[in-house]
Enzyme design. Structure first.
Site, mmCIF file in Angstrom:
data_model
loop_
_atom_site.group_PDB
_atom_site.id
_atom_site.type_symbol
_atom_site.label_atom_id
_atom_site.label_comp_id
_atom_site.label_asym_id
_atom_site.label_seq_id
_atom_site.Cartn_x
_atom_site.Cartn_y
_atom_site.Cartn_z
ATOM 1 N N CYS A 144 0.931 -1.246 -0.086
ATOM 2 C CA CYS A 144 -0.045 -0.007 0.107
ATOM 3 C C CYS A 144 0.805 1.279 0.062
ATOM 4 O O CYS A 144 1.803 1.317 0.788
ATOM 5 C CB CYS A 144 -0.902 -0.059 1.261
ATOM 6 N N VAL A 145 0.488 1.959 -0.741
ATOM 7 C CA VAL A 145 1.224 3.405 -1.038
ATOM 8 C C VAL A 145 0.820 4.389 -0.077
ATOM 9 O O VAL A 145 -0.240 4.547 0.370
ATOM 10 C CB VAL A 145 1.363 4.107 -2.380
#
Length: 110
Positions: A109-110
């Site tokens: 996940c960014v």
């Protein structure tokens, strides 16, 4: 960085996730949700509790694709899809739901 829950400061990392898994309580989840203008429903709690059980078993927060599949298996196909999960967690079911569940940010996940 800290989050105040019922007069108690809970330590957060630089991205706003709990530093210590043991600090999680349902009130922590409600406080995170309130910051996002979300009132937690039974459907939210289904996903939050599912994530906590998943983490306990596998010691990892699932990426969205894994989460979607696993939710589908456990809670039914109508809940195991991105559209449903995003309707509950508009900032991203992986990131936002894991944060509410007191888990680390999912890998990928960014």
């Amino acid at each position: 960085m800290a989050l105040e829950v019922n007069g108690v400061a809970v330590e957060l990392d630089e991205e706003g996730y709990l530093m210590e898994l043991e600090d999680w309580t349902p009130e922590v989840a409600k406080t995170f949700a309130a910051e996002d203008d979300i009132e937690l429903s039974e459907e939210h709690w289904d996903i939050i509790n599912f994530l906590r059980e998943y983490y306990e078993e596998y010691q990892i927060a699932p990426a969205v694709r894994v989460l979607t599949k696993a939710v589908g298996k456990r809670l039914g196909k109508e809940k195991g899809n991105s559209k449903y999960l995003y309707s509950l967690f508009p900032f991203g079911p992986g990131k936002q739901a894991c944060k509410y569940a007191g888990l680390p940010k999912p890998t990928g996940c960014v």
